[in-house]
Design a protein around this motif. Structure first.
Motif, PDB file in Angstrom:
ATOM      1  N   ARG A   1       0.829  -1.216   0.000  1.00  0.00           N
ATOM      2  CA  ARG A   1       0.000   0.000   0.000  1.00  0.00           C
ATOM      3  C   ARG A   1       0.860   1.261   0.000  1.00  0.00           C
ATOM      4  NH1 ARG A   1      -4.778  -1.831   4.248  1.00  0.00           N
ATOM      5  NH2 ARG A   1      -5.914  -3.133   2.756  1.00  0.00           N
ATOM      6  N   ARG A   2       1.990   1.180   0.707  1.00  0.00           N
ATOM      7  CA  ARG A   2       2.866   2.349   0.759  1.00  0.00           C
ATOM      8  C   ARG A   2       3.383   2.692  -0.641  1.00  0.00           C
ATOM      9  NH1 ARG A   2       8.231   3.118   0.887  1.00  0.00           N
ATOM     10  NH2 ARG A   2       9.029   4.970   1.957  1.00  0.00           N
TER      11      ARG A   2
ATOM     12  N   TYR B   1       0.322   4.656  -2.019  1.00  0.00           N
ATOM     13  CA  TYR B   1      -0.158   5.834  -1.293  1.00  0.00           C
ATOM     14  C   TYR B   1       0.892   6.923  -1.152  1.00  0.00           C
ATOM     15  CZ  TYR B   1      -4.066   2.817  -0.033  1.00  0.00           C
ATOM     16  OH  TYR B   1      -5.147   1.992  -0.071  1.00  0.00           O
TER      17      TYR B   1
ATOM     18  N   TYR C   1       0.247  10.161  -3.127  1.00  0.00           N
ATOM     19  CA  TYR C   1      -0.866  11.057  -2.840  1.00  0.00           C
ATOM     20  C   TYR C   1      -0.395  12.436  -2.388  1.00  0.00           C
ATOM     21  CZ  TYR C   1      -4.819   7.923  -3.498  1.00  0.00           C
ATOM     22  OH  TYR C   1      -5.783   7.131  -4.058  1.00  0.00           O
TER      23      TYR C   1
ATOM     24  N   GLU D   1      -6.414  -0.722  -4.999  1.00  0.00           N
ATOM     25  CA  GLU D   1      -5.733   0.495  -4.551  1.00  0.00           C
ATOM     26  C   GLU D   1      -5.027   1.191  -5.717  1.00  0.00           C
ATOM     27  OE1 GLU D   1      -5.818  -2.232  -2.904  1.00  0.00           O
ATOM     28  OE2 GLU D   1      -6.157  -1.868  -0.769  1.00  0.00           O
TER      29      GLU D   1
ATOM     30  N   MET E   1      -5.942   4.939  -7.207  1.00  0.00           N
ATOM     31  CA  MET E   1      -4.978   6.023  -7.366  1.00  0.00           C
ATOM     32  C   MET E   1      -5.052   6.613  -8.773  1.00  0.00           C
ATOM     33  SD  MET E   1      -2.576   7.811  -6.000  1.00  0.00           S
ATOM     34  CE  MET E   1      -1.380   8.972  -6.623  1.00  0.00           C
TER      35      MET E   1
ATOM     36  N   PRO F   1      -7.291   8.991   0.864  1.00  0.00           N
ATOM     37  CA  PRO F   1      -7.081   7.576   0.594  1.00  0.00           C
ATOM     38  C   PRO F   1      -7.052   6.760   1.877  1.00  0.00           C
ATOM     39  CG  PRO F   1      -5.026   8.736   0.435  1.00  0.00           C
ATOM     40  CD  PRO F   1      -6.069   9.788   0.601  1.00  0.00           C
TER      41      PRO F   1
ATOM     42  N   ALA G   1      -2.330   3.860   4.962  1.00  0.00           N
ATOM     43  CA  ALA G   1      -1.331   2.875   4.553  1.00  0.00           C
ATOM     44  C   ALA G   1      -0.919   1.983   5.701  1.00  0.00           C
ATOM     45  CB  ALA G   1      -0.111   3.577   3.965  1.00  0.00           C
TER      46      ALA G   1
END
Length: 451
Positions: free
Chosen positions: A362-363, A366, A369, A412, A416, A446, A449
Motif C-alpha cells: 500500500r505504501r 499511497y 498522494y 488500490e 490512485m 485515501p 497505509a
C-alpha cells in the motif's frame, strides 16, 4: 499463509522475509550460546588415590553413567584438598569430585555446590601395641602416618593432632597415606596410621584384618563433635568387621566425616540426576555405619545445595526421567530449552510478515498522494501554469503505472489512477458527476497505509 509466501517476489523476500529469518537465526544462536541444550557426553571427575575408596566408588559411578551413553572420565588425585582445587580452577575440565566434610565451604569455594552427602568416612587410628592407647599424651613422640600432601586425610589429621597438642616434635608426622601407610605400619616403620576413609577402602580392610593391629577408640568423641561440628560420632560394634575373629573385640567409638559429592555451579541438571541415581545404587544400602536409604542425603551443607539436587531430594527424579528413556529425556529437554523459546520468537515474527507486506504494498501506491495533493491545491488556487500541472500529472500517472502490485492490491492501484484523472478533469475544467467534496482528492482521503 503458504499461498501468501508463493506470491512474494524475490525483492520482497530480500527486503521482508530475509531480515526476519536473520533475526530468528540470531535468536537461535543466542539461545544455544548461552543455554546448554543437552547434557555433555563426557564428564570429568576428580577422585582420589587409585587405592582409595573415592576412586573405587567413582568406578561404580562410571559404570552406571555408561549405561546412558555418558562417559565419566576419572582423574586420580592426592585426595579431597586437591579435588577442591581442581574444581575451583576447573583444571582438566573437572566438574565433579568427592570431598570430605570440613574441607570446602561457601567462603573458600563460592563457585561450588554440593549434591549431598554420599557416605560416612570414619577417622581410623590404627596402631600396633599390646595395650590400648589414648588419643593424647600416649601418642606424643610416636611416628604417625598422617596422609599424603593434598589429601583430606592429612588436612583432618593435622587439625586433630594440633587440637590435642601433639603436632610438634618429638612426634614425627609421616606423609604416608592409603596402602603405603598400612604397609608401613605392618612393617614397623610407623607406630600409628591415621586414615579418613570409608570402611570399604583397601587400606582400612587390610588393617582390620592385620594381626596385632588395633583401632583407637575415641573416648572424647563427644568433645570433638561439639568443638568441630563437621564431625559425627559413630560406633563400630563388637565383631562388626569380622564376626569369626570377633574384630573388633569391643565396641569402638569413632569420629566420622561425611563424603560429599561436589560440583561446579553450572553442572547440567541431567548430570545431577544421573549422578544421584548412581549414588542411590552405590550408597543406598545398609553398611557398618548406615541404614538402608540413609544416603545419599542433603547433610553437612557447608556448600550451597544444588537447586536440581534439592528438587530431586524433595520430589524424586523428574517426571521425564521416571517415564521416558534417557535419550528421549535429552531431546525433550533440548526442545524445552531451545524449541519453546524459538517458537515464542518465531510465531509473532512470521505472523507479522503478511502485515508488513501489506503495509509495503500500500505504501508503494499511497506515497504518491502527497504529490497529487500539491498539484490539486495549485489547480484550485489557480497558481502555476496549466501545462506544468498537466506534465506533473502525466509524470505521476507513469510512476503509478510502473508500480507492480499483486492482484489483491489492484483496487488500490486503480483507485490512485482514478484520483489522478479527477485532478486532470479539474485542471481541464471538465464537469464531474461527483459532488465537489467527493471529486476532491483532499476531500476523499485515501485509505490509511497503516496495515
Amino acid at each position: 499463509m503458504w499461498r501468501f509466501f508463493r506470491e512474494l517476489s524475490r525483492r520482497d523476500i530480500v527486503l521482508i522475509v530475509l531480515p526476519l529469518v536473520v533475526l530468528l537465526a540470531l535468536a537461535l544462536w543466542g539461545i544455544t550460546h548461552y543455554v546448554q541444550p543437552a547434557p555433555p557426553k563426557i564428564v570429568v571427575m576428580s577422585t582420589g588415590p587409585l587405592d582409595g575408596a573415592y576412586h573405587a566408588f567413582a568406578l561404580r559411578y562410571k559404570a552406571h553413567l555408561a549405561q546412558y551413553g555418558v562417559t565419566l572420565e576419572l582423574k586420580p588425585s592426592a585426595g579431597a584438598v586437591e579435588n577442591v582445587e581442581r574444581l575451583k580452577t576447573r583444571k582438566d575440565g573437572v566438574s565433579l569430585a568427592l570431598v570430605q566434610g570440613g574441607i570446602a565451604n561457601a567462603e573458600n569455594a563460592p563457585e561450588l555446590v554440593t549434591l549431598g552427602s554420599m557416605f560416612y568416612e570414619p577417622t581410623w587410628l590404627f596402631y600396633r601395641t599390646t595395650r590400648g592407647l589414648d588419643l593424647g599424651n600416649q601418642l606424643r613422640g610416636k611416628r604417625i602416618a598422617i596422609g599424603a600432601p593434598g589429601s583430606g586425610t592429612r588436612a583432618v589429621g593435622l587439625s586433630v593432632v594440633r587440637a590435642i597438642g601433639i603436632a610438634e616434635p618429638p612426634t614425627v608426622l609421616s606423609e604416608l597415606g592409603g596402602l603405603a601407610a598400612a604397609k608401613a605400619l605392618e612393617a614397623g616403620e610407623v607406630d600409628a596410621v591415621f586414615l579418613v576413609s570409608a570402611p570399604e577402602a583397601p587400606a582400612v580392610q587390610r588393617l582390620l584384618a592385620a594381626p596385632g593391629v588395633q583401632i583407637l577408640s575415641q573416648r572424647r568423641a563427644e568433645t570433638f563433635v561439639r568443638r568441630m561440628p563437621h564431625f559425627h560420632k559413630l560406633t563400630l560394634p563388637e565383631g562388626a568387621a569380622d564376626l569369626a575373629r570377633n574384630v573388633p573385640p569391643t565396641d569402638i567409638t569413632l569420629l566420622a566425616l561425611t563424603a560429599n559429592l561436589v560440583a561446579v555451579e553450572d553442572v547440567h541438571p541431567v548430570i545431577v540426576d544421573l549422578m544421584l541415581e548412581a549414588a542411590r545404587k552405590v550408597h543406598g544400602g545398609a553398611g557398618l555405619f548406615q541404614r538402608v536409604g540413609e544416603f545419599p542425603a542433603p547433610r553437612d551443607l557447608d556448600l550451597p545445595l544444588s537447586s536440581d539436587a534439592e528438587r530431586i531430594y524433595k520430589s524424586g527424579p523428574s517426571i521425564l526421567r521416571r517415564y521416558l528413556p534417557y535419550w528421549m529425556v535429552v531431546w525433550v529437554n533440548r526442545f524445552i530449552v531451545i524449541g519453546i523459546p524459538l517458537l515464542i520468537i518465531a510465531i509473532p515474527i512470521f505472523r507479522n510478515i503478511p502485515v508488513i507486506y501489506r503495509w509495503r504494498m500500500r505504501r508503494n501506491i499511497y506515497r504518491w498522494y502527497g504529490e497529487l495533493r500539491l498539484v490539486e491545491n495549485a489547480v484550485r488556487r489557480g497558481s502555476g501554469e496549466p501545462a506544468t500541472h498537466a506534465e506533473r500529472l502525466d509524470w505521476l500517472e507513469r510512476q503509478v503505472d510502473r508500480q507492480w502490485v499483486p492482484h489483491a492490491y489492484s483496487a488500490e492501484l486503480y483507485n490512485m489512477m482514478a484520483h489522478i484523472q479527477l485532478v486532470r478533469d479539474l485542471l481541464r475544467g471538465a464537469p464531474s458527476n461527483r459532488n465537489p467534496r467527493e471529486a476532491s482528492v483532499g476531500g476523499s482521503k485515501p485509505p490509511s497505509a497503516t496495515p
